[in-house]
Design a protein around this motif. Sequence first.
Motif, PDB file in Angstrom:
ATOM      1  N   UNK B 197       0.795  -1.235   0.000  1.00 55.37           N
ATOM      2  CA  UNK B 197       0.000   0.000   0.000  1.00 55.37           C
ATOM      3  C   UNK B 197       0.827   1.284   0.000  1.00 55.37           C
ATOM      4  N   UNK B 198       2.039   1.212   0.543  1.00 54.41           N
ATOM      5  CA  UNK B 198       2.846   2.438   0.627  1.00 54.41           C
ATOM      6  C   UNK B 198       4.302   2.146   0.276  1.00 54.41           C
ATOM      7  N   UNK B 199       4.586   1.855  -0.969  1.00 48.02           N
ATOM      8  CA  UNK B 199       5.937   1.430  -1.340  1.00 48.02           C
ATOM      9  C   UNK B 199       6.954   2.559  -1.189  1.00 48.02           C
ATOM     10  N   UNK B 200       8.164   2.176  -0.768  1.00 47.01           N
ATOM     11  CA  UNK B 200       9.238   3.177  -0.697  1.00 47.01           C
ATOM     12  C   UNK B 200       9.850   3.329  -2.089  1.00 47.01           C
ATOM     13  N   UNK B 201      10.133   4.602  -2.458  1.00 47.82           N
ATOM     14  CA  UNK B 201      10.648   4.892  -3.794  1.00 47.82           C
ATOM     15  C   UNK B 201      11.978   5.613  -3.643  1.00 47.82           C
ATOM     16  N   UNK B 230       3.502   9.905  -2.152  1.00 49.01           N
ATOM     17  CA  UNK B 230       4.647   9.099  -2.582  1.00 49.01           C
ATOM     18  C   UNK B 230       5.657   9.039  -1.436  1.00 49.01           C
ATOM     19  N   UNK B 231       6.049   7.826  -1.042  1.00 50.77           N
ATOM     20  CA  UNK B 231       7.027   7.679   0.051  1.00 50.77           C
ATOM     21  C   UNK B 231       8.429   7.664  -0.555  1.00 50.77           C
ATOM     22  N   UNK B 232       8.910   8.851  -0.853  1.00 47.09           N
ATOM     23  CA  UNK B 232      10.241   8.978  -1.467  1.00 47.09           C
ATOM     24  C   UNK B 232      11.293   8.969  -0.371  1.00 47.09           C
ATOM     25  N   UNK B 233      12.252   8.030  -0.491  1.00 47.46           N
ATOM     26  CA  UNK B 233      13.262   7.897   0.583  1.00 47.46           C
ATOM     27  C   UNK B 233      14.613   8.473   0.164  1.00 47.46           C
ATOM     28  N   UNK B 234      14.663   9.175  -0.964  1.00 47.08           N
ATOM     29  CA  UNK B 234      15.905   9.811  -1.390  1.00 47.08           C
ATOM     30  C   UNK B 234      16.688   8.960  -2.368  1.00 47.08           C
ATOM     31  N   UNK B 235      17.989   9.167  -2.382  1.00 47.59           N
ATOM     32  CA  UNK B 235      18.848   8.417  -3.310  1.00 47.59           C
ATOM     33  C   UNK B 235      19.333   7.111  -2.685  1.00 47.59           C
ATOM     34  N   UNK B 236      19.536   6.143  -3.544  1.00 48.59           N
ATOM     35  CA  UNK B 236      20.204   4.903  -3.103  1.00 48.59           C
ATOM     36  C   UNK B 236      21.347   4.619  -4.084  1.00 48.59           C
ATOM     37  N   UNK B 246      14.950  -0.060  -1.185  1.00 45.60           N
ATOM     38  CA  UNK B 246      13.719   0.593  -1.666  1.00 45.60           C
ATOM     39  C   UNK B 246      12.864  -0.427  -2.421  1.00 45.60           C
ATOM     40  N   UNK B 247      11.551  -0.209  -2.380  1.00 48.26           N
ATOM     41  CA  UNK B 247      10.640  -1.112  -3.111  1.00 48.26           C
ATOM     42  C   UNK B 247      10.622  -0.767  -4.600  1.00 48.26           C
ATOM     43  N   UNK B 248      10.846   0.511  -4.892  1.00 48.84           N
ATOM     44  CA  UNK B 248      10.871   0.948  -6.292  1.00 48.84           C
ATOM     45  C   UNK B 248      12.132   1.781  -6.499  1.00 48.84           C
ATOM     46  N   UNK B 249      12.933   1.391  -7.472  1.00 48.81           N
ATOM     47  CA  UNK B 249      14.176   2.134  -7.748  1.00 48.81           C
ATOM     48  C   UNK B 249      14.045   2.770  -9.133  1.00 48.81           C
TER      49      UNK B 249
END
Lengths: 344, 357
Positions: B197-201, B230-236, B246-249
Amino acid sequence: MSLVDRIDPVPPKRIYRWDLDKTYLQTDFDSLRQLVRTALQKAGEKKAVPGAAALIRELKARGDSRLCIVSGSPTQMRAVLSEKLKLDGVEFDELVLKDNVSNLLRGRFKALRGQVGYKLPVLLESRARAPVDSEEVLFGDDAEADAFIYSLYADMVARRVNEPVVYRVLEASEVYPDDITRIMRQWEKIGVSDPVRRIFINLDRLTPPAFFGKYGPRVVPIFNYFQAALVLMADGHLTATQVVKVAVEMIQTAGYNLLTLSNSFQDLMRRGLPMAQVAQALTEALSGPQALLNSVRPVPDILAAFTKRIAALGAIPAPPPVRDVDYLSLIDDARPRDKKGKKR
Amino acid sequence: MAKKSKAAQTPPAAGPVRPVTIAFDVMGSDHGPEEIIRGAAQLTLDTPHIHALFVGDRGLIDHALSSIRHNAERVVVHHAAQFVAMHEKPAAALDDKRDASVLVAAQLVAAGEAEALVSAGNTGAGVLACARTFKLIPGVKRAALATVYPTQSTRGEKDDPFSLILDVGATVDATADDLVAFAVMGAAYSRIISRNPNPSVALLSNGTEAQKGPPRVVEANARLQHVKGLRFIGNVEGVDIPKGTADVIVCDGFVGNVCLKMLEGVHETVMALAKYAYKEKLLWRAGLAMLSGGFERIKEVTDWEQYGGAPILGFDRIFIKAHGRSKARAITNAGKVAAKAVANDLARSIQEGLKAS
């Protein structure tokens, strides 16, 4: 039935022979529990295969046909099965059930499951009573040995198989010697003719259609009774309006829709069945003022769906070739399902 | 095991789930039409609401279908005389072959004869056929090819071990706008398909700091921080891909494709080393044998065939690109993914996400 008919019934021009379980009725008896449940079901609880009742009613509507049912259900179920058929508006002329109590008491255990030794003599006896020029259409399913038995019956009546082959087939099918004698006697009594026009196999178990290719084009595996109705229309047994009535019952009672019906139509075309003229006649029937499907969906949508299914195929496929059936090589098909060596 | 009867497999009454027709391009895959047909035929048995539209050489389809268990009520065939082979250049092939199965299938989807397309054929031809036939979702300038990769951590209500990486080759030189759109599209896809429901991007870059990377990545980072929902977690970094940070890269097609090929290369090298070790010393062989159960378990969990295929995101219609080596099971799953995307109206979900950006 008029008084004249009762005294001197019109000889049937067409005989429709039906199996019951998995052909007319939706039956599950693959486990003991299902078997018990089926045996205890009341008439009102039994469900017919979608379209089967409508198809039978339409086939009988011409008044010159006979409905003969041969089922492996025990004779004790006669009352409930008769009631079920009556509830569905199906009038039968013959209903033959299996006397398994007698088989049990006589210690004939192979006969309890055996299909060939039971159905073949019943079919031949019924044929002996029928006019020589009457045509037949047979309905069975893919659960047991219907394609094998019906084909053998058809070829025996037409004398396309000889006595030694039939003997070997019956012996290999574990038919009791007295039943073999009974079968051979009945066969002798029957005048030579070639009455069986089609053998429909209801694909209850969704057996791939190619499995039945070895029986030749007379055997038509069907995914539903709309397909049977279409083929019977091509064969001159039904009119376009009657086919539409079968479709309407399937739509109203079993959730069929334009997509599933038009896909079923295309499936027959792809298997080389002569559907082009059927499509034309259906178009005319649907376009007429009495268009039956109007209540379900606008007629132009129906016509468009069927036309697309034809156009999508490009060239019309060739019909499948006629071939002699090699019964000795197919003997495995005649055995009860749990004894079959091959897996489908 | 006894086969179920048709009635038992398919409840006859029209249920609440609306029927979905998936077009299968049956031509051009490594294993030939039969595997595609077998996989799609299985769908007609397993899932009463999915219908299969087979596009390709009718003779081949009919031949295969006649001996495969299926429900013909849910199958329709559309003949297409040509196909694009794996080695062909997509643009030239589609220009020459107007009756190519993948192009015909895309046209049928665009015309509403089916709601999604699945192909295991030439990837470029598939993407180009869609580009020539489908429309881009408003707000999307360029489509993205997404793929899944097995990771250390899991996600979603089904503990999905796969993360989504996009773009892996459709748009080589993505702008900041494109990267933002890719992030929204990937999140929408993950929500629907992985039931997360709330993927990290995250954006793929050469450092976790927001200022790291080329200008387009820096700009995209700044904008993604303000996208609602959007659960944006920054750069990876690259190392975070297999970890599943992250769930979505999100990355451009050039970087994504290089990463993907490198990850595949690492996998192949590890396998080659294991084979070498197996042959080299009896002790090593015994060690590997003892670990075989664990390897099998990892293989099961990370089996790409369970995911079925990679979506092309950004079009108003669904296209699932199955691997060229796909066998029946992968095709069945690709069909299920496509049907799920249709049933949950992925295009609308992406459009709504883009409005918020």
